[in-house]
Design a protein around this motif. Structure first.
Motif, short mmCIF file in Angstrom:
data_model
loop_
_atom_site.label_atom_id
_atom_site.label_comp_id
_atom_site.label_asym_id
_atom_site.label_seq_id
_atom_site.Cartn_x
_atom_site.Cartn_y
_atom_site.Cartn_z
N GLY A 117 -5.08 4.47 -5.46
CA GLY A 117 -5.20 5.92 -5.49
C GLY A 117 -3.86 6.56 -5.78
O GLY A 117 -2.81 5.90 -5.70
N PRO A 118 -3.86 7.84 -6.15
CA PRO A 118 -2.59 8.54 -6.38
C PRO A 118 -1.90 8.85 -5.05
O PRO A 118 -2.56 9.12 -4.05
CB PRO A 118 -3.03 9.83 -7.07
CG PRO A 118 -4.43 10.06 -6.57
CD PRO A 118 -5.03 8.70 -6.36
N ALA A 119 -0.57 8.81 -5.05
CA ALA A 119 0.15 9.04 -3.79
C ALA A 119 1.45 9.79 -3.99
O ALA A 119 2.17 10.02 -3.02
CB ALA A 119 0.42 7.71 -3.08
N MET A 120 1.76 10.19 -5.22
CA MET A 120 2.97 10.98 -5.45
C MET A 120 2.60 12.21 -6.27
O MET A 120 2.26 12.12 -7.44
CB MET A 120 4.05 10.18 -6.17
CG MET A 120 5.36 10.96 -6.32
SD MET A 120 6.70 9.99 -7.02
CE MET A 120 6.96 8.77 -5.75
N ASP A 158 1.30 9.34 -9.28
CA ASP A 158 1.60 7.91 -9.41
C ASP A 158 0.75 7.09 -8.43
O ASP A 158 0.54 7.49 -7.28
CB ASP A 158 3.08 7.66 -9.14
CG ASP A 158 3.95 8.19 -10.27
OD1 ASP A 158 3.87 7.65 -11.38
OD2 ASP A 158 4.70 9.16 -10.03
N GLY A 159 0.31 5.93 -8.90
CA GLY A 159 -0.59 5.10 -8.11
C GLY A 159 0.09 4.30 -7.02
O GLY A 159 1.26 3.90 -7.15
N ALA A 160 -0.63 4.08 -5.95
CA ALA A 160 -0.18 3.22 -4.86
C ALA A 160 -1.37 2.42 -4.37
O ALA A 160 -2.53 2.80 -4.59
CB ALA A 160 0.42 4.04 -3.72
N VAL A 161 -1.09 1.31 -3.72
CA VAL A 161 -2.16 0.42 -3.24
C VAL A 161 -2.04 0.24 -1.74
O VAL A 161 -0.94 0.01 -1.21
CB VAL A 161 -2.10 -0.95 -3.94
CG1 VAL A 161 -3.12 -1.91 -3.34
CG2 VAL A 161 -2.35 -0.79 -5.44
N LEU A 162 -3.16 0.38 -1.07
CA LEU A 162 -3.28 0.06 0.36
C LEU A 162 -3.87 -1.34 0.48
O LEU A 162 -4.85 -1.66 -0.19
CB LEU A 162 -4.19 1.07 1.06
CG LEU A 162 -4.60 0.72 2.50
CD1 LEU A 162 -3.40 0.82 3.44
CD2 LEU A 162 -5.74 1.62 2.97
N GLY A 163 -3.26 -2.15 1.32
CA GLY A 163 -3.81 -3.46 1.63
C GLY A 163 -3.97 -3.57 3.14
O GLY A 163 -3.04 -3.28 3.89
#
Length: 633
Positions: A117-120, A158-163
């Motif tokens: 998802g976007p995070a910035m 900008d994209g980020a990933v949650l794990g």
């Protein structure tokens, strides 16, 4: 609530059959009965262009029966709480061991959940490592303080990933990192927004693309139309996380995927999938798993005004192209093909191409989507693309006549073949006719009125296709506002009974994703859990129980954002009893912005321990701080 057996209830305005039937009749649902009304004469063609039903019985046979949206729990949706979920993440989460605050994490929940998802939303707001020789001229600022740095739509973030890994010991190990795309790194170095080519399109607001071009949470117009690697097409890699064959990649429509380390979520770089893709290939933002053959399918779509080149890639369990035909199928599509999702059956890849016309001068010069494209009122093209190794299947295009609602931007839940001549698909269908509002700036919609004027009406529909005759049937399963429809991946490409989706808190009215619904397609009923008005769930994700074999023997995971505390948590629901609510709530210690698509891997290797993840995360931080890219001038 299960309806009495003698009651047939319909929840959308139309259940329409397209095909070779008597012109002049159209089916309309009204309460618990079918009403046949005379309709203007329509032309019947060899590609199914009439709207008709043959009789009351035929109409009833084409309509799904399920729990009415009026029975769906609602809540007083707090839109200010929702909009606060679009906040830049200024500090990443390398590794954190989390415990349940409510209930207990089930011991038979083992594996890892990934979500993109976007995070910035304030560009360039993560400083380079301390040891870097490059120092941005401007430091990060709070969202909204510098309007010139703010993106104009969440999708531009900008994209980020949650794990989140569940080792099976009653804990969860969370981490959250940005994808280090080329554009992210460039803006991070400069400390400002560099990529602005999509801003004229975003300024058009709701009316762009027939109410879907700038849709929330995902727009139909996803990238600038100038092909290849350039500063106008910003690959944020923010749309979908895919874990397959021990590899983790993130996708974005129109650019190469990025490969990430599965434990630390550190970025390894743009991926050409072992040399299969070229640097300029417009790779798609969707992936579909074939559970029968243990394969993953992707696509790329090279668009032009007169024709588009579609390429479908099919990978085996070792992430290698399957041997048949080199694992690649190519197809020429007429006109400008606007695609963002697809479905897979035993023998076909299924694509819907909405009718789009190009404005020749603007398309040749600016290539800005809102100026260059127009979503026309008319029937979509349904493309059935034979898969590699399919026996007897031939490429076929069916014109799906226009029923007043666009077939653009369908979100596919699943598709399967009933027999060699019949395909069934469940989709989230968008109706953008009411999305007429002006462009909104960060934090975007802060009231239900603003949101409903910039977001389309979305609901669950079932499509049935008769391949030989070209007859297409559309039925609305339930009129409740629904997004992010998923199934148990074990039945992907096969007949399924259940669809899970994030549903709005205002019943059938347009509202952001908030609660979790389970639709029993065969029985025609649904179950819904609705959180508090200030809490918002994203995409539901099915995670199988370690010993479960049934289609709904598992858990539904979702990221829940609390707009009062500005914190996020993972909620775990038992798929057998969604209405009961979470069996476990796990605070993540960080606010995760509203996101898009993810996956759950229940394979043995993804039950990593906290020690393994922490060790890899520390190494990733160390490597980045010493990376050569930060010393380039």
């Amino acid at each position: 609530m299960r309806l009495p057996a003698i009651v047939v209830s319909f929840f959308c305005f139309d259940a329409v059959v397209y095909g070779f039937h008597s012109p002049g009749l159209v089916s309309v649902s009204s309460g618990s009965s079918i009403v046949l009304r005379n309709a203007p004469h329509s032309t019947t063609t060899a590609l199914a262009s009439s709207q008709s039903v043959e009789s009351d019985a035929a109409a009833a046979a084409t309509s799904s029966s399920s729990s009415s949206s009026s029975d769906t729990p609602t809540t007083d949706t707090d839109m200010k709480a929702y909009s606060s979920g679009y906040q830049t993440v200024f500090e990443e989460l390398p590794c954190s061991v989390c415990k349940a605050s409510v209930g207990q994490i089930p011991n038979d929940l083992v594996g890892t959940y990934f979500r993109s998802g976007p995070a910035m939303f304030s560009a360039g707001s993560i400083l380079p490592p301390k040891m870097s020789l490059i120092k941005p001229k401007t430091n990060p600022v709070p969202d909204g303080q510098d309007p010139d740095r703010m993106v104009m739509h969440p999708f531009e973030g900008d994209g980020a990933v949650l794990g989140v890994t569940f080792p099976g010991d009653g804990t969860a190990v969370a981490r959250f990192r940005f994808v280090r795309t080329n554009s992210f790194t460039n803006e991070r170095k400069k400390g400002r927004k560099v990529y602005t080519a999509m801003e004229s399109t975003r300024q058009d607001g709701g009316p762009a693309g027939g109410g879907q071009g700038n849709d929330f949470p995902l727009p139909m117009y996803r990238h600038h139309l100038l092909p290849g690697l350039n500063k106008k097409r910003k690959n944020t890699s923010n749309t979908r996380a895919v874990y397959f064959a021990k590899k983790l990649i993130t996708l974005w429509e129109g650019g190469l995927p990025y490969k990430l380390d599965s434990l630390a979520l550190s970025t390894e770089g743009r991926s050409q999938l072992g040399g299969i893709l070229k640097e300029k290939d417009p790779f798609g933002g969707a992936a579909v798993y074939d559970s029968a053959k243990d394969r993953m399918l992707f696509y790329s779509n090279a668009q032009d005004a007169k024709t588009s080149k579609l390429t479908v890639y099919e990978f085996n369990s070792k992430f290698r192209l399957v041997p048949d035909k080199g694992g690649i199928v190519e197809a020429d599509l007429p006109g400008f093909a606007l695609l963002s999702d697809f479905a897979v059956t035993e023998n076909y890849s299924v694509f819907f191409q909405p009718p789009v016309s190009t404005k020749s001068v603007q398309f040749l010069t600016s290539k800005e989507p809102a100026k260059s494209l127009a979503l026309d009122q008319g029937g979509a093209l349904l493309h059935l693309i034979p898969r590699v190794g399919s026996k007897g299947a031939r490429q076929k295009t069916i014109v799906v006549p226009f029923d007043g609602i666009s077939d653009a931007e369908l979100q596919f839940c699943n598709a399967y073949e009933v027999d060699e001549d019949t395909i069934v698909m469940d989709v989230i269908r968008s109706d953008g006719r009411s999305a007429t509002g002006k462009s909104l700036s960060w934090p975007w919609a802060t009231s239900t009125d603003e949101y409903s004027k910039t977001s389309s009406k979305k609901s669950l529909w079932r499509y049935k296709i008769q391949i030989s005759s070209g007859v297409v049937t559309k039925d609305c399963t339930d009129n409740v506002q629904a997004s992010f429809g998923v199934i148990n991946p074990a039945v992907s490409g096969k007949k399924h009974q259940y669809v899970y989706a994030a549903v709005g808190g205002r019943g059938s009215d347009v509202a952001p994703p908030q609660g979790i619904a389970k639709f029993n397609i065969d029985a025609g009923i649904n179950e819904v859990w609705m959180p508090e008005g200030y809490e918002f769930c994203g995409e539901p994700m099915f995670a199988p129980k370690k010993t479960g074999n049934g289609e709904d023997e598992g858990y539904i995971l979702s990221v829940l954002y609390n707009g009062r505390t500005n914190e996020s948590e993972i909620v775990v629901l038992d798929a057998l009893n969604i209405e009961a609510g979470p069996v476990s709530r796990v605070p993540l210690g960080i606010a995760i912005p509203h996101g898009y698509y993810g996956c759950f891997s229940a394979t043995e290797e993804t039950g990593w321990t906290a020690e393994e993840i922490d060790r890899r995360a520390r190494l990733a931080d160390k490597m980045e701080s010493k990376g050569n890219m930060w010393n380039e001038v």
